[in-house]
Design a protein around this motif. Structure first.
Motif, PDB file in Angstrom:
ATOM      1  N   UNK A  62      -7.738  -1.211  11.291  1.00 25.97           N
ATOM      2  CA  UNK A  62      -6.507  -1.052  10.526  1.00 25.97           C
ATOM      3  C   UNK A  62      -6.728  -0.228   9.270  1.00 25.97           C
ATOM      4  N   UNK A  63      -7.978  -0.147   8.790  1.00 28.28           N
ATOM      5  CA  UNK A  63      -8.261   0.618   7.572  1.00 28.28           C
ATOM      6  C   UNK A  63      -8.036   2.114   7.769  1.00 28.28           C
ATOM      7  N   UNK A  64      -7.913   2.553   9.023  1.00 31.94           N
ATOM      8  CA  UNK A  64      -7.652   3.969   9.284  1.00 31.94           C
ATOM      9  C   UNK A  64      -6.301   4.399   8.719  1.00 31.94           C
ATOM     10  N   UNK A  65      -5.315   3.496   8.731  1.00 30.47           N
ATOM     11  CA  UNK A  65      -3.948   3.878   8.370  1.00 30.47           C
ATOM     12  C   UNK A  65      -3.823   4.257   6.891  1.00 30.47           C
ATOM     13  N   UNK A  66      -4.254   3.430   5.927  1.00 30.61           N
ATOM     14  CA  UNK A  66      -4.170   3.890   4.526  1.00 30.61           C
ATOM     15  C   UNK A  66      -5.022   5.112   4.260  1.00 30.61           C
ATOM     16  N   UNK A  67      -6.130   5.239   4.965  1.00 33.54           N
ATOM     17  CA  UNK A  67      -7.011   6.390   4.770  1.00 33.54           C
ATOM     18  C   UNK A  67      -6.291   7.700   5.092  1.00 33.54           C
ATOM     19  N   UNK A  68      -5.707   7.785   6.294  1.00 28.36           N
ATOM     20  CA  UNK A  68      -5.041   9.033   6.680  1.00 28.36           C
ATOM     21  C   UNK A  68      -3.765   9.240   5.880  1.00 28.36           C
ATOM     22  N   UNK A  69      -3.119   8.149   5.465  1.00 28.21           N
ATOM     23  CA  UNK A  69      -1.889   8.277   4.683  1.00 28.21           C
ATOM     24  C   UNK A  69      -2.154   8.897   3.320  1.00 28.21           C
ATOM     25  N   UNK A  70      -3.342   8.677   2.779  1.00 23.90           N
ATOM     26  CA  UNK A  70      -3.731   9.286   1.504  1.00 23.90           C
ATOM     27  C   UNK A  70      -4.159  10.741   1.702  1.00 23.90           C
ATOM     28  N   UNK A  71      -4.679  11.061   2.882  1.00 25.57           N
ATOM     29  CA  UNK A  71      -5.148  12.417   3.143  1.00 25.57           C
ATOM     30  C   UNK A  71      -6.636  12.596   2.940  1.00 25.57           C
ATOM     31  N   UNK A  72      -7.395  11.497   3.043  1.00 24.23           N
ATOM     32  CA  UNK A  72      -8.851  11.563   2.902  1.00 24.23           C
ATOM     33  C   UNK A  72      -9.488  11.686   4.278  1.00 24.23           C
ATOM     34  N   UNK A  73     -10.257  12.734   4.548  1.00 28.47           N
ATOM     35  CA  UNK A  73     -10.908  12.884   5.853  1.00 28.47           C
ATOM     36  C   UNK A  73     -11.801  11.705   6.194  1.00 28.47           C
ATOM     37  N   UNK A  74     -11.922  11.447   7.483  1.00 25.69           N
ATOM     38  CA  UNK A  74     -12.640  10.279   7.989  1.00 25.69           C
ATOM     39  C   UNK A  74     -14.035  10.675   8.455  1.00 25.69           C
ATOM     40  N   UNK A  75     -15.004   9.852   8.119  1.00 28.12           N
ATOM     41  CA  UNK A  75     -16.334   9.937   8.717  1.00 28.12           C
ATOM     42  C   UNK A  75     -16.447   8.739   9.651  1.00 28.12           C
ATOM     43  N   UNK A  76     -16.298   8.977  10.956  1.00 28.23           N
ATOM     44  CA  UNK A  76     -16.237   7.909  11.949  1.00 28.23           C
ATOM     45  C   UNK A  76     -17.516   7.885  12.770  1.00 28.23           C
ATOM     46  N   UNK A  77     -18.157   6.721  12.825  1.00 28.10           N
ATOM     47  CA  UNK A  77     -19.343   6.513  13.657  1.00 28.10           C
ATOM     48  C   UNK A  77     -18.952   5.481  14.704  1.00 28.10           C
ATOM     49  N   UNK A 136     -14.088  -6.890  -2.647  1.00 24.75           N
ATOM     50  CA  UNK A 136     -12.783  -6.385  -2.241  1.00 24.75           C
ATOM     51  C   UNK A 136     -11.968  -5.959  -3.457  1.00 24.75           C
ATOM     52  N   UNK A 137     -11.162  -4.931  -3.275  1.00 27.62           N
ATOM     53  CA  UNK A 137     -10.376  -4.366  -4.371  1.00 27.62           C
ATOM     54  C   UNK A 137      -8.906  -4.750  -4.248  1.00 27.62           C
ATOM     55  N   UNK A 138      -8.198  -4.914  -5.375  1.00 29.22           N
ATOM     56  CA  UNK A 138      -6.737  -5.049  -5.303  1.00 29.22           C
ATOM     57  C   UNK A 138      -6.122  -3.757  -4.775  1.00 29.22           C
ATOM     58  N   UNK A 139      -4.873  -3.844  -4.331  1.00 26.18           N
ATOM     59  CA  UNK A 139      -4.246  -2.734  -3.607  1.00 26.18           C
ATOM     60  C   UNK A 139      -4.284  -1.410  -4.369  1.00 26.18           C
ATOM     61  N   UNK A 140      -3.963  -1.442  -5.670  1.00 27.51           N
ATOM     62  CA  UNK A 140      -3.892  -0.189  -6.416  1.00 27.51           C
ATOM     63  C   UNK A 140      -5.266   0.464  -6.525  1.00 27.51           C
ATOM     64  N   UNK A 141      -6.313  -0.334  -6.780  1.00 30.05           N
ATOM     65  CA  UNK A 141      -7.665   0.225  -6.867  1.00 30.05           C
ATOM     66  C   UNK A 141      -8.188   0.665  -5.502  1.00 30.05           C
ATOM     67  N   UNK A 142      -7.788  -0.051  -4.457  1.00 27.27           N
ATOM     68  CA  UNK A 142      -8.144   0.312  -3.091  1.00 27.27           C
ATOM     69  C   UNK A 142      -7.650   1.720  -2.761  1.00 27.27           C
ATOM     70  N   UNK A 143      -6.375   1.967  -3.043  1.00 25.06           N
ATOM     71  CA  UNK A 143      -5.812   3.288  -2.762  1.00 25.06           C
ATOM     72  C   UNK A 143      -6.439   4.348  -3.668  1.00 25.06           C
ATOM     73  N   UNK A 144      -6.685   4.005  -4.922  1.00 25.65           N
ATOM     74  CA  UNK A 144      -7.310   4.959  -5.849  1.00 25.65           C
ATOM     75  C   UNK A 144      -8.698   5.355  -5.370  1.00 25.65           C
ATOM     76  N   UNK A 172       0.831  -1.208   0.000  1.00 24.71           N
ATOM     77  CA  UNK A 172       0.000   0.000   0.000  1.00 24.71           C
ATOM     78  C   UNK A 172       0.863   1.255   0.000  1.00 24.71           C
ATOM     79  N   UNK A 173       1.987   1.208   0.707  1.00 27.28           N
ATOM     80  CA  UNK A 173       2.880   2.365   0.765  1.00 27.28           C
ATOM     81  C   UNK A 173       3.350   2.766  -0.628  1.00 27.28           C
ATOM     82  N   UNK A 174       3.671   1.785  -1.449  1.00 28.84           N
ATOM     83  CA  UNK A 174       4.137   2.088  -2.809  1.00 28.84           C
ATOM     84  C   UNK A 174       3.050   2.779  -3.625  1.00 28.84           C
ATOM     85  N   UNK A 175       1.815   2.337  -3.490  1.00 38.24           N
ATOM     86  CA  UNK A 175       0.723   2.951  -4.252  1.00 38.24           C
ATOM     87  C   UNK A 175       0.384   4.348  -3.705  1.00 38.24           C
ATOM     88  N   UNK A 176       0.463   4.521  -2.395  1.00 42.61           N
ATOM     89  CA  UNK A 176       0.191   5.838  -1.805  1.00 42.61           C
ATOM     90  C   UNK A 176       1.181   6.868  -2.334  1.00 42.61           C
TER      91      UNK A 176
END
Length: 431
Positions: free
Chosen positions: A327-342, A296-304, A217-221
């Motif tokens: 654990x899904x919080x980590x790629x989310x914040x690494x991309x810079x997409x704001x979180x909607x947390x319930x 479920x998406x492959x890594x590149x589409x997941x990050x996209x 995921x780091x490589x795609x980010x």
């Protein structure tokens, strides 16, 4: 052991016990796999006892005899796959108990092998994995690290799988007794560490070791352009990616979103799990064009998808407590997409949102005001940009190299030697 007292470096022979491993890619599978690959790349000798890929779909993904031990090598890691019982209805208590018990029973066959390791690390949320690790420790006397990604007793109660308080107390007692057999404990959030503190004995060292952005995921980010300053779309784009199980309460969230008849949005769901059929069935019956679902998406589409979205949805069932941090919080914040947390305000996710201001954080009883809250942010671009910047800033805390250095250091201390990471730490200190 103080770093200045460590004078020798040697590869560590480590056995890792985890119910999930690649090619499974959600939950602890990504973390366990990436850790083993990284440590092997650093010169250590890794052996993994795991099962055949089955998660989160809860079905065997290979046409093999699952009761046969299959051995393979990937990325210089020795992988031994053991079968286990995979229930058709994993949300039922008896089915989950059989699932839990089948894995250690299957693993017991490996005790006839005369392999000896410098140390053993067992990933928990599956308490059955810890049962086997403790059994092995009693026979082989190898030092044991319990890597606590989830607290099984608390998670079972919070998710509704276990509705019996007496059974919860029994599992909690067994959990505490098994954990105490490990010299080293680690967990992934301050709240989980606080919850573990009263349980540990004088011989248990406890470490806060957050998860990290795994290598693939780091490589795609890093290939994604910056989205800081990009305004939210109209209508806003929401995305959920990952496991769809009992803990998430995703179906309830979709039902609440449908009630916002005056609020235009686009919500895409990509995932699978024990509750996924219920979500699909509901969507087919309700026919809300604003909500769509895929696998479920492959890594590149997941990050996209995360990069394209305006909000990354993370929901936790009410009362989930402090048993886990998504654990899904980590790629989310690494991309810079704001979180909607319930979630509950006091959960690890709720506290993470409050401490770092990563987006909109709500409790379930506040969800009626979500449309108005999102509309306010939609018109306040400075506030939305701040969320993006805060996410990226928080993402820096989940660096892979630093996490591997820390794991190597603790392994070196546990196994009575000095790992290469300790040399690197010393060199940085001298510099």
């Amino acid at each position: 052991m103080p770093l200045e007292m460590m004078t020798t470096a040697r590869p560590i022979r480590l056995l890792v016990i985890t119910m999930l491993y690649e090619p499974d890619c959600v939950g602890i599978a990504a973390i366990a796999s990436d850790m083993c690959n990284a440590l092997a790349a650093r010169g250590h000798h890794l052996t993994v006892y795991t099962t055949y890929p089955y998660y989160p779909e809860w079905r065997t993904k290979r046409n093999v005899n699952v009761w046969k031990i299959e051995r393979e090598v990937a990325n210089n890691v020795q992988i031994h796959r053991h079968g286990l019982f995979i229930p058709h209805r994993p949300t039922r208590l008896l089915a989950r108990i059989l699932h839990e018990l089948s894995f250690p029973l299957s693993l017991m066959r490996s005790l006839f092998r005369r392999e000896q390791f410098d140390g053993v690390m067992v990933f928990c949320p599956l308490l059955g994995s810890v049962v086997f690790a403790v059994t092995r420790k009693l026979l082989r006397r190898e030092p044991l690290w319990v890597n606590i990604q989830d607290l099984p007793a608390e998670a079972g109660l919070a998710s509704g799988i276990n509705k019996f308080r007496s059974l919860h107390r029994l599992i909690a007692f067994a959990q505490r007794s098994l954990f105490r057999r490990g010299e080293v404990w680690s967990s992934i959030s301050p709240e989980m560490v606080d919850q573990l503190q009263p349980l540990r004995g004088k011989n248990n060292s406890l470490h806060l070791l957050p998860n990290w952005l795994v290598g693939p995921l780091q490589r795609h980010v890093r290939q994604m352009p910056s989205k800081v300053g990009r305004p939210p779309h109209r209508p806003p784009r929401l995305v959920y990616c990952g496991t769809i199980g009992n803990k998430q309460g995703l179906l309830t969230f979709c039902q609440k979103m449908k009630d916002f008849s005056h609020f235009d949005f686009r919500f895409e769901i990509f995932g699978d799990g024990s509750e996924a059929p219920d979500v699909r069935r509901w969507l087919e019956q309700e026919g809300d064009d604003r909500i769509r679902m895929g696998g479920l998406l492959p890594d590149d589409q997941f990050i996209r998808k995360i990069h394209d979205a305006d909000w990354f949805v993370i929901c936790e069932k009410q009362g989930a407590g402090s048993s886990f941090l998504p654990s899904k919080l980590i790629p989310c914040v690494s991309v810079g997409t704001p979180v909607l947390a319930i979630s509950d305000r006091t959960s690890p996710l709720g506290r993470e949102m409050a401490a770092h201001d990563l987006g909109i954080a709500m409790q379930w009883e506040q969800l009626f005001s979500l449309a108005d809250r999102m509309a306010d942010v939609q018109d306040d671009l400075a506030s939305y940009r701040a969320f993006q910047e805060n996410c990226l800033r928080r993402g820096e805390a989940f660096g892979r190299d630093a996490a591997m250095d820390r794991i190597e250091q603790v392994l070196g201390e546990m196994c009575g030697g000095m790992s290469p990471a300790s040399h690197r730490v010393q060199e940085r200190c001298r510099a």
